[in-house]
Design a protein around this motif. Structure first.
Motif, PDB file in Angstrom:
ATOM      1  N   MET A 151       0.930  -1.361  -0.156  1.00 12.65           N
ATOM      2  CA  MET A 151       0.035  -0.098   0.089  1.00 12.65           C
ATOM      3  C   MET A 151       0.945   1.146   0.079  1.00 12.65           C
ATOM      4  SD  MET A 151      -3.136  -0.351  -0.457  1.00 12.65           S
ATOM      5  CE  MET A 151      -2.755  -1.469  -1.701  1.00 12.65           C
ATOM      6  N   PRO A 152       1.949   1.334   0.776  1.00 10.26           N
ATOM      7  CA  PRO A 152       2.703   2.571   0.698  1.00 10.26           C
ATOM      8  C   PRO A 152       3.266   2.768  -0.738  1.00 10.26           C
ATOM      9  CG  PRO A 152       3.289   1.443   2.826  1.00 10.26           C
ATOM     10  CD  PRO A 152       2.525   0.627   1.917  1.00 10.26           C
ATOM     11  N   ARG A 153       3.525   1.745  -1.573  1.00  7.94           N
ATOM     12  CA  ARG A 153       4.104   1.853  -2.675  1.00  7.94           C
ATOM     13  C   ARG A 153       3.129   2.344  -3.916  1.00  7.94           C
ATOM     14  NH1 ARG A 153       9.633   2.147  -2.417  1.00  7.94           N
ATOM     15  NH2 ARG A 153      10.518   0.246  -1.361  1.00  7.94           N
ATOM     16  N   VAL A 154       1.893   1.887  -3.535  1.00  2.00           N
ATOM     17  CA  VAL A 154       0.539   2.176  -4.647  1.00  2.00           C
ATOM     18  C   VAL A 154       0.030   3.350  -4.188  1.00  2.00           C
ATOM     19  CG1 VAL A 154      -1.365   1.215  -5.467  1.00  2.00           C
ATOM     20  CG2 VAL A 154       0.585  -0.399  -5.254  1.00  2.00           C
ATOM     21  N   VAL A 155      -0.324   3.603  -2.824  1.00  3.08           N
ATOM     22  CA  VAL A 155      -1.186   4.659  -2.517  1.00  3.08           C
ATOM     23  C   VAL A 155      -0.548   5.687  -1.469  1.00  3.08           C
ATOM     24  CG1 VAL A 155      -3.321   3.574  -2.869  1.00  3.08           C
ATOM     25  CG2 VAL A 155      -2.366   3.492  -0.477  1.00  3.08           C
ATOM     26  N   ALA A 267      -1.206   7.166 -11.826  1.00  3.97           N
ATOM     27  CA  ALA A 267       0.013   7.329 -12.786  1.00  3.97           C
ATOM     28  C   ALA A 267       0.286   5.866 -12.990  1.00  3.97           C
ATOM     29  CB  ALA A 267       1.223   7.670 -11.810  1.00  3.97           C
ATOM     30  N   GLY A 268       0.497   5.726 -14.414  1.00  6.64           N
ATOM     31  CA  GLY A 268       0.803   4.427 -14.772  1.00  6.64           C
ATOM     32  C   GLY A 268      -0.293   3.736 -15.515  1.00  6.64           C
ATOM     33  N   SER A 269      -1.590   4.548 -15.534  1.00  4.67           N
ATOM     34  CA  SER A 269      -2.676   4.060 -16.015  1.00  4.67           C
ATOM     35  C   SER A 269      -2.672   3.431 -17.606  1.00  4.67           C
ATOM     36  CB  SER A 269      -3.991   4.852 -15.962  1.00  4.67           C
ATOM     37  OG  SER A 269      -3.594   6.043 -16.663  1.00  4.67           O
ATOM     38  N   GLU A 270      -1.418   4.011 -18.316  1.00  2.57           N
ATOM     39  CA  GLU A 270      -1.339   3.739 -19.833  1.00  2.57           C
ATOM     40  C   GLU A 270      -0.826   2.421 -19.751  1.00  2.57           C
ATOM     41  OE1 GLU A 270      -0.091   6.461 -18.408  1.00  2.57           O
ATOM     42  OE2 GLU A 270      -1.183   8.099 -19.365  1.00  2.57           O
ATOM     43  N   GLU A 271       0.269   1.843 -18.980  1.00  2.31           N
ATOM     44  CA  GLU A 271       0.712   0.727 -18.818  1.00  2.31           C
ATOM     45  C   GLU A 271      -0.459  -0.323 -18.449  1.00  2.31           C
ATOM     46  OE1 GLU A 271       1.910   3.451 -17.594  1.00  2.31           O
ATOM     47  OE2 GLU A 271       4.121   3.408 -18.102  1.00  2.31           O
ATOM     48  N   PRO A 577      -1.003  15.916  -2.178  1.00  2.00           N
ATOM     49  CA  PRO A 577      -0.540  14.630  -2.884  1.00  2.00           C
ATOM     50  C   PRO A 577      -0.292  13.389  -2.207  1.00  2.00           C
ATOM     51  CG  PRO A 577       1.207  16.268  -2.580  1.00  2.00           C
ATOM     52  CD  PRO A 577      -0.055  16.732  -2.213  1.00  2.00           C
ATOM     53  N   LEU A 578      -0.639  12.051  -2.575  1.00  2.00           N
ATOM     54  CA  LEU A 578      -0.267  11.014  -1.979  1.00  2.00           C
ATOM     55  C   LEU A 578       1.228  11.007  -1.789  1.00  2.00           C
ATOM     56  CD1 LEU A 578      -2.453   8.516  -3.608  1.00  2.00           C
ATOM     57  CD2 LEU A 578      -2.895   9.844  -1.435  1.00  2.00           C
ATOM     58  N   ARG A 579       1.966  10.295  -0.871  1.00  2.00           N
ATOM     59  CA  ARG A 579       3.271   9.737  -0.515  1.00  2.00           C
ATOM     60  C   ARG A 579       3.875   8.801  -1.380  1.00  2.00           C
ATOM     61  NH1 ARG A 579       1.358  10.743   4.731  1.00  2.00           N
ATOM     62  NH2 ARG A 579       1.856   8.655   5.231  1.00  2.00           N
ATOM     63  N   THR A 580       3.718   8.866  -2.606  1.00  2.00           N
ATOM     64  CA  THR A 580       4.028   8.123  -3.891  1.00  2.00           C
ATOM     65  C   THR A 580       5.008   9.008  -4.650  1.00  2.00           C
ATOM     66  OG1 THR A 580       2.311   8.471  -5.221  1.00  2.00           O
ATOM     67  CG2 THR A 580       2.076   6.612  -3.978  1.00  2.00           C
ATOM     68  N   PRO A 581       5.958   8.234  -5.276  1.00  2.00           N
ATOM     69  CA  PRO A 581       6.941   9.188  -6.258  1.00  2.00           C
ATOM     70  C   PRO A 581       6.097  10.243  -7.292  1.00  2.00           C
ATOM     71  CG  PRO A 581       7.773   6.988  -6.103  1.00  2.00           C
ATOM     72  CD  PRO A 581       6.166   6.985  -5.555  1.00  2.00           C
ATOM     73  N   SER A 582       5.006   9.636  -7.711  1.00  2.00           N
ATOM     74  CA  SER A 582       4.212  10.556  -8.534  1.00  2.00           C
ATOM     75  C   SER A 582       3.170  11.544  -7.735  1.00  2.00           C
ATOM     76  CB  SER A 582       3.268   9.890  -9.501  1.00  2.00           C
ATOM     77  OG  SER A 582       2.275   8.945  -8.813  1.00  2.00           O
ATOM     78  N   GLY A 583       3.026  11.285  -6.534  1.00  2.00           N
ATOM     79  CA  GLY A 583       1.996  11.819  -5.679  1.00  2.00           C
ATOM     80  C   GLY A 583       0.621  11.569  -6.054  1.00  2.00           C
ATOM     81  N   LEU A 587      -1.002   2.904 -10.615  1.00  2.00           N
ATOM     82  CA  LEU A 587      -1.385   1.695 -11.158  1.00  2.00           C
ATOM     83  C   LEU A 587      -0.316   0.998 -11.836  1.00  2.00           C
ATOM     84  CD1 LEU A 587      -4.937   2.878 -12.765  1.00  2.00           C
ATOM     85  CD2 LEU A 587      -4.291   2.173 -10.368  1.00  2.00           C
ATOM     86  N   HIS A 588       0.763   1.668 -12.353  1.00  2.00           N
ATOM     87  CA  HIS A 588       1.923   1.195 -12.509  1.00  2.00           C
ATOM     88  C   HIS A 588       2.913   1.845 -11.507  1.00  2.00           C
ATOM     89  CE1 HIS A 588       5.172  -0.623 -15.048  1.00  2.00           C
ATOM     90  NE2 HIS A 588       5.699   0.465 -15.005  1.00  2.00           N
ATOM     91  N   SER A 589       3.652   1.052 -11.260  1.00  2.00           N
ATOM     92  CA  SER A 589       4.941   1.681 -10.080  1.00  2.00           C
ATOM     93  C   SER A 589       6.414   1.404 -10.826  1.00  2.00           C
ATOM     94  CB  SER A 589       4.689   0.950  -8.683  1.00  2.00           C
ATOM     95  OG  SER A 589       6.177   1.369  -8.100  1.00  2.00           O
ATOM     96  N   GLU A 590       6.739   2.480 -11.211  1.00  2.00           N
ATOM     97  CA  GLU A 590       8.033   2.560 -11.909  1.00  2.00           C
ATOM     98  C   GLU A 590       9.107   2.041 -10.820  1.00  2.00           C
ATOM     99  OE1 GLU A 590       9.147   2.658 -14.677  1.00  2.00           O
ATOM    100  OE2 GLU A 590       7.371   3.732 -15.795  1.00  2.00           O
ATOM    101  N   THR A 591       8.755   2.130  -9.329  1.00  2.00           N
ATOM    102  CA  THR A 591       9.727   1.904  -8.359  1.00  2.00           C
ATOM    103  C   THR A 591       9.905   0.265  -8.389  1.00  2.00           C
ATOM    104  OG1 THR A 591       9.514   3.934  -7.194  1.00  2.00           O
ATOM    105  CG2 THR A 591      10.298   1.742  -5.879  1.00  2.00           C
ATOM    106  N   ILE A 592       8.652  -0.322  -8.201  1.00  2.00           N
ATOM    107  CA  ILE A 592       8.571  -1.887  -8.001  1.00  2.00           C
ATOM    108  C   ILE A 592       9.086  -2.317  -9.585  1.00  2.00           C
ATOM    109  CG2 ILE A 592       6.725  -3.663  -7.943  1.00  2.00           C
ATOM    110  CD1 ILE A 592       5.006  -1.911  -6.033  1.00  2.00           C
ATOM    111  N   ALA A 593       8.682  -1.818 -10.427  1.00  2.00           N
ATOM    112  CA  ALA A 593       8.981  -2.336 -11.927  1.00  2.00           C
ATOM    113  C   ALA A 593      10.609  -2.376 -11.923  1.00  2.00           C
ATOM    114  CB  ALA A 593       8.594  -1.623 -12.972  1.00  2.00           C
TER     115      ALA A 593
END
Length: 760
Positions: A151-155, A267-271, A577-583, A587-593
């Motif tokens: 959840m911290p990675r996604v939201v 963020a990452g909805s296209e992927e 903003p959320l505390r994710t890299p994109s705020g 839906l696609h996390s460059e960090t996890i990828a």
């Protein structure tokens, strides 16, 4: 609260207790609209049954000294005097710390032993270890490790776990609840730290009466109350991610998803959307693709997706759904589906993780601290994932990956355990036995002769919560309970604080650990410190300690106004903003990828569990939480024992599966997996999907009765069957919810259960 009897509290409810000649009589809190039947288990704690009445040591450790030992778990125990044992254990601590340092000590604990704020075993043990330079500790939980990491990675936070949209909002505004893993009443009876009012069932009834509809996605029909008239999707265990991805595909191809929400808030909805079209593997995630995986007809999947966008929809994922191999995927896919629906941040809409997994999720959560026993700073700061303890003991020095980090298992030589029972929580118990035998010394605090005690070298006789004074409180509850001592300690039992104080004094840390206070003085100090500090600053006028004791409880202010998760973010994502890299919701996390994990790629996908039914083990096992006890606590209590079948833990099976094996209701059966076997009492039920068997965790591990029956456990501990492997390299979480098994009749006379006997 009633003025008669002694006030006390438990994780399953506040109560008043009256000592009797046969133990104690327990009465639920008068304000509780639906008291838990688990209160009937409490009385047995006041009896000598299965109690550790004086300190004991394992003969081999006492006579031969520390070291790995195959006799651990089989050896006999010797009663010893407290001072002699404390001297010996302090000497072992000094040896291990002197020769190997604090990285060789594991301060293992799990905080379910007491609902009290002072006698919280984990806090006690951690404070003790911090006084000695630290120790290796666990991080995260067996219950929801996946959510804690994902959840911290996604939201950007653990808000979906800790503080999701309030039940009051769901009750008032939700049109459709899609419950993956259900909303089981049995789980909502329990809340860490205590629960004065059991309200979940009433909230659900109220929502249904208003017109809310429910969809249950679970292989077990009774994971949602029958009175809610739910539409049952009897899904194949472990296929939830495939169902959710197919629903997302329907919204994509229909054009009914909220494109504006995805653009502004994710963020990452296209992927992610491209993956639904087959960009990752060339396979479109259609309902027809999902049908053979889930066992749900494509038309029903398509209809459910379309229902989800017609009104206000709440998607809830139970902790159990994620407690599986690749458990990150259904949770992440549920977030993606909720984002495509576009209602995250609206009253009664969006998603949550853990509604009804405990009674506290969705209730009030005070913004002020509760009375807390201070633990000091941890000077070592070395953690291992909680579900990887057997790996650490069996493979010291070996590398592993978790949450993007490359770590190495420490060489744990001294294991000190208080307030928990790993032979309940952990999986593949024969492997855990081997792990315990690899340690040099294992010290446990135990009120009862559980298998954890029987696999230890040192067993400190611990008091139960009924033998202590404390302050009961939980962040989700509206009461502080003055937990009185219901009866004197049985035998020579001592509380954790007294035991650790004795060790600390012998190791030169006594003054720092105790600060010169007794346990009773600490309880009063913690309450007064809270009353004059956090409570006063929050505008709460709490009575002095003496008045609190006389009243038996203190009622906290009413719950705050309706909580809607991510409401501020939805109102202004740039300002909040959320505390994710994109705020944004990722839906696609460059960090996890970027971690490069093939078992948890950068967006939600379908990953088939490696263990699938075959000719040898054709049935899918669901190993869920029990309805008759909290975890393994008080398994010998009245409610837990009343739920047994033929003296064993019940195992439920569909009538056609039972008939195919010539099995009858009430029969003693053998369950086998690739890891072990156990006995159970058969219940034939149409509430279980065909091809599935269900057996709850928490029956005490009885290898002695198992040996007499030619199985691993003769009483019904389901974790002899489950697999000890992490959900993925991202979270390394427990995967104990599922396994594949075979069930057959037990031939002969079932052996006598021995686990509640005193050991040799």
């Amino acid at each position: 609260m009633s003025t008669t009897g002694i006030p006390h509290s438990s994780h399953w409810g506040a109560f008043r207790a009256d000592p009797t000649a046969d133990g104690v009589r327990v009465r639920a809190h008068p304000d509780d609209p639906a008291p838990s039947a688990l209160l009937r288990n409490v009385a047995v704690a006041a009896t000598p049954t299965a109690r550790v009445l004086r300190p004991h040591v394992r003969r081999g450790w006492w006579e031969d000294g520390p070291g790995p030992d195959e006799r651990r778990g089989r050896d006999e125990f010797l009663p010893v005097e407290w001072d002699e044992l404390l001297d010996r254990v302090a000497g072992e601590y000094a040896r291990v710390l002197g020769e190997h340092g604090p990285r060789a000590v594991y301060a293992g604990s799990y905080g379910w032993a007491s609902a009290g704020r002072f006698h919280h075993s984990q806090s006690q043990l951690h404070r003790f270890s911090h006084c000695l330079g630290g120790a290796v500790r666990s991080t995260w939980t067996y219950s929801h490790n996946v959510g804690e990491v994902l959840m911290p990675r996604v939201v950007g936070s653990q808000e979906p776990l800790i503080s999701p949209t309030a039940w009051t909002s769901v009750e008032a505004a939700t049109d459709l609840v899609i419950a993956l893993g259900g909303l089981p009443a049995k789980n909502s009876e329990v809340a860490s730290g205590g629960i004065t009012r059991h309200e979940v069932a009433g909230r659900l009834r109220s929502a249904r009466a208003r017109g809310a509809e429910f969809v249950l996605v679970s292989p077990l029909r009774d994971d949602l109350a029958a009175e809610l008239d739910a539409d049952w999707f009897a899904v194949v265990p472990g296929s939830d991610a495939a169902l959710l991805l197919a629903m997302c595909h329907v919204l994509l191809t229909d054009g009914s998803f909220d494109a504006g929400f995805l653009e502004r808030f994710t963020a990452g909805s296209e992927e992610f959307l491209a993956s639904l079209r087959g960009a990752d593997d060339g396979v479109e995630k259609t309902p027809e693709w999902a049908e053979p995986l889930t066992g749900i007809a494509a038309g029903r999947i398509r209809d459910l997706a379309r229902r989800a966008v017609r009104g206000r929809t709440m998607i809830t994922v139970s902790w159990s759904v994620a407690r599986t191999r690749f458990g990150e995927q259904p949770l992440w896919a549920a977030v993606a589906l909720a984002a495509m629906i576009g209602q995250i941040g609206l009253p009664g809409g969006g998603f949550g993780h853990g509604y009804a997994s405990t009674g506290g999720v969705g209730k009030r959560a005070g913004t002020y601290p509760l009375p807390t026993f201070p633990q000091f700073a941890d000077p070592l700061r070395v953690r291992i994932p909680v579900a990887r303890i057997a790996d650490a003991l069996l493979h010291p020095g070996e590398p592993y990956e978790v949450d993007g980090r490359h770590e190495t298992y420490p060489h744990l030589r001294l294991v000190h355990w208080a307030g928990g029972n790993p032979f309940h929580h952990h999986q593949d118990l024969q492997r855990l036995q081997r792990a315990f035998r690899a340690a040099e010394t294992i010290v446990v605090h135990e009120p009862f002769w559980t298998s954890t005690a029987r696999h230890a070298d040192v067993v400190f006789a611990a008091t139960t919560t009924l033998e202590r004074e404390d302050v009961g409180a939980a962040r989700y509850d509206d009461r502080l309970i003055a937990m009185g001592r219901v009866h004197e300690p049985l035998g020579e039992a001592r509380d954790d604080y007294e035991v650790l104080s004795g060790l600390a004094h012998r190791l030169g840390a006594g003054e720092r650990f105790t600060e010169g206070r007794t346990a009773g003085e600490w309880v009063e100090h913690l309450y007064e410190e809270w009353r004059t500090g956090p409570a006063a600053r929050a505008g709460i006028t709490a009575p002095p300690h003496a008045e609190f004791l006389a009243a038996g409880e203190f009622r906290l202010p009413p719950e705050p106004r309706e909580k809607v998760m991510f409401a501020s973010f939805r109102a202004d994502p740039d300002r909040f903003p959320l505390r994710t890299p994109s705020g944004r919701i990722e839906l696609h996390s460059e960090t996890i990828a970027g971690f490069g994990y093939d078992d948890c790629p950068g967006h939600p996908v379908w990953l088939a569990p490696e263990e699938q039914p075959d000719e040898e083990f054709p049935l899918r096992l669901v190993a869920n939480n029990p309805a008759t006890r909290l975890h393994s606590q008080l398994d010998h209590g009245a409610t837990s024992q009343a739920g047994k079948v033929a003296g064993r833990e019940p195992v439920r099976m569909h009538a056609r599966d039972a008939a195919a094996r010539g099995l009858a209701d009430g029969q003693v059966v053998v369950l086998r997996s690739r890891r072990g076997s156990c006995l159970g009492g058969l219940v034939v039920s149409d509430a279980v999907r065909e091809g599935v068997v269900q057996m709850s965790t928490g029956s005490w591990f009885d290898p002695v009765a198992g040996a007499a029956a030619g199985v691993t456990c003769g009483y019904g501990n389901v974790n002899v069957l489950t697999r000890d492997v992490g959900s993925s390299r991202l979270s390394q979480a427990c995967t104990g919810q599922h396994a594949t098994v075979q069930v057959s009749a037990f031939e002969g006379v079932p052996p006598r259960v021995t686990i509640f006997d005193q050991p040799a």
